[in-house]
Design a protein around this motif. Structure first.
Motif, PDB file in Angstrom:
ATOM      1  N   ALA A  76       0.650  -1.759  -0.374  1.00 13.98           N
ATOM      2  CA  ALA A  76       0.117   0.368   0.105  1.00 13.98           C
ATOM      3  C   ALA A  76       0.760   1.240   0.339  1.00 13.98           C
ATOM      4  N   ARG A  77       2.347   0.969   0.555  1.00 17.97           N
ATOM      5  CA  ARG A  77       3.235   2.272   0.703  1.00 17.97           C
ATOM      6  C   ARG A  77       3.770   2.566  -0.641  1.00 17.97           C
ATOM      7  N   GLY A  78       3.685   1.134  -1.171  1.00 19.11           N
ATOM      8  CA  GLY A  78       4.664   1.290  -3.014  1.00 19.11           C
ATOM      9  C   GLY A  78       5.606   0.903  -3.521  1.00 19.11           C
ATOM     10  N   VAL A  79       5.686   0.095  -2.257  1.00 22.15           N
ATOM     11  CA  VAL A  79       6.689  -1.320  -2.393  1.00 22.15           C
ATOM     12  C   VAL A  79       6.692  -2.440  -2.912  1.00 22.15           C
ATOM     13  N   ASP A  80       7.616  -3.065  -4.360  1.00 21.56           N
ATOM     14  CA  ASP A  80       7.520  -4.164  -4.662  1.00 21.56           C
ATOM     15  C   ASP A  80       7.126  -5.127  -3.622  1.00 21.56           C
ATOM     16  N   ALA A  81       6.617  -6.019  -2.620  1.00 23.48           N
ATOM     17  CA  ALA A  81       6.937  -6.868  -1.348  1.00 23.48           C
ATOM     18  C   ALA A  81       5.901  -7.682  -1.182  1.00 23.48           C
ATOM     19  N   ARG A  82       6.547  -8.925  -0.649  1.00 18.89           N
ATOM     20  CA  ARG A  82       5.641 -10.261  -1.098  1.00 18.89           C
ATOM     21  C   ARG A  82       5.948 -11.246  -0.082  1.00 18.89           C
ATOM     22  N   VAL A  83       4.639 -12.130   0.050  1.00 16.63           N
ATOM     23  CA  VAL A  83       4.902 -12.798   1.249  1.00 16.63           C
ATOM     24  C   VAL A  83       5.757 -14.149   0.526  1.00 16.63           C
ATOM     25  N   ILE A  84       7.200 -14.614   1.454  1.00 14.40           N
ATOM     26  CA  ILE A  84       8.073 -15.058   0.875  1.00 14.40           C
ATOM     27  C   ILE A  84       9.151 -15.358   2.009  1.00 14.40           C
ATOM     28  N   ASP A  85       8.922 -16.752   2.132  1.00 13.41           N
ATOM     29  CA  ASP A  85      10.534 -16.691   3.840  1.00 13.41           C
ATOM     30  C   ASP A  85      11.605 -16.834   2.877  1.00 13.41           C
ATOM     31  N   GLY A  86      11.954 -15.847   4.533  1.00  9.86           N
ATOM     32  CA  GLY A  86      13.491 -15.563   3.465  1.00  9.86           C
ATOM     33  C   GLY A  86      14.951 -16.263   3.506  1.00  9.86           C
ATOM     34  N   GLN A  87      14.232 -18.177   3.878  1.00  8.55           N
ATOM     35  CA  GLN A  87      14.794 -19.741   4.040  1.00  8.55           C
ATOM     36  C   GLN A  87      14.714 -19.960   2.497  1.00  8.55           C
ATOM     37  N   LYS A  88      13.423 -19.490   1.817  1.00 16.10           N
ATOM     38  CA  LYS A  88      12.878 -20.337   0.565  1.00 16.10           C
ATOM     39  C   LYS A  88      13.087 -19.600  -0.382  1.00 16.10           C
ATOM     40  N   LEU A  89      14.249 -18.509  -0.642  1.00 13.99           N
ATOM     41  CA  LEU A  89      13.970 -17.769  -1.994  1.00 13.99           C
ATOM     42  C   LEU A  89      14.526 -18.627  -3.331  1.00 13.99           C
ATOM     43  N   GLN A  90      13.450 -17.756  -4.091  1.00 11.11           N
ATOM     44  CA  GLN A  90      13.543 -18.446  -5.550  1.00 11.11           C
ATOM     45  C   GLN A  90      13.508 -17.315  -6.697  1.00 11.11           C
ATOM     46  N   PHE A  91      14.686 -16.789  -6.316  1.00 19.43           N
ATOM     47  CA  PHE A  91      14.361 -15.545  -7.955  1.00 19.43           C
ATOM     48  C   PHE A  91      15.057 -15.824  -8.870  1.00 19.43           C
ATOM     49  N   LYS A  92      14.707 -15.705 -10.086  1.00 18.33           N
ATOM     50  CA  LYS A  92      16.052 -15.703 -11.164  1.00 18.33           C
ATOM     51  C   LYS A  92      16.940 -14.462 -11.695  1.00 18.33           C
ATOM     52  N   GLY A  93      17.844 -14.380 -11.850  1.00 14.04           N
ATOM     53  CA  GLY A  93      18.549 -13.413 -11.746  1.00 14.04           C
ATOM     54  C   GLY A  93      18.586 -13.101 -10.976  1.00 14.04           C
ATOM     55  N   LYS A  94      19.731 -11.787 -10.071  1.00 16.18           N
ATOM     56  CA  LYS A  94      20.430 -11.646  -9.471  1.00 16.18           C
ATOM     57  C   LYS A  94      20.207 -10.484  -8.576  1.00 16.18           C
ATOM     58  N   PHE A  95      20.989  -9.988  -7.477  1.00 16.64           N
ATOM     59  CA  PHE A  95      20.302  -9.047  -6.342  1.00 16.64           C
ATOM     60  C   PHE A  95      21.940  -8.132  -6.489  1.00 16.64           C
TER      61      PHE A  95
END
Length: 110
Positions: A76-95
């Motif tokens: 609601a504040r404009g953040v790209d936020a997602r409900v994901i467990d920090g121990q189960k990350l599965q992002f494609k690409g990198k940060f």
């Protein structure tokens, strides 16, 4: 997700203390030396307080948290936020940076 023990000295006990605890010392921003356009993954983004600060710096932020209500507020504040467990990350690409204000100590397998 694991919850801190009531006696955990590293976890503030009241909501106000947790809010103050989330405030990042300005020297941390200097240490990270983030540049506009870089990508940051914030683990434990909560309601988006730190993510908003990063967005204001021109950084692209993805926030994750296990708290549905907090993620909803961050969105609601404009953040790209997602409900994901920090121990189960599965992002494609990198940060460029993976960042957490006060969550890593709660993860059993960071």
């Amino acid at each position: 997700p694991p919850q801190p023990a009531a006696t955990d000295p590293y976890f503030p006990s009241s909501p106000q203390q947790r809010n103050d605890f989330a405030a990042v010392n300005p020297s941390v921003w200097d240490l990270l030396a983030l540049k506009k356009g870089e990508t940051v993954l914030e683990i434990g983004c909560g309601e988006g307080r730190t993510a908003i600060r990063l967005l204001e710096m021109g950084v692209c932020v993805v926030g994750v948290d296990t708290d549905d209500a907090a993620v909803w507020k961050a969105k609601a504040r404009g953040v790209d936020a997602r409900v994901i467990d920090g121990q189960k990350l599965q992002f494609k690409g990198k940060f460029d940076v993976v960042f957490s204000v006060a969550s890593f100590h709660l993860l059993q397998h960071p």
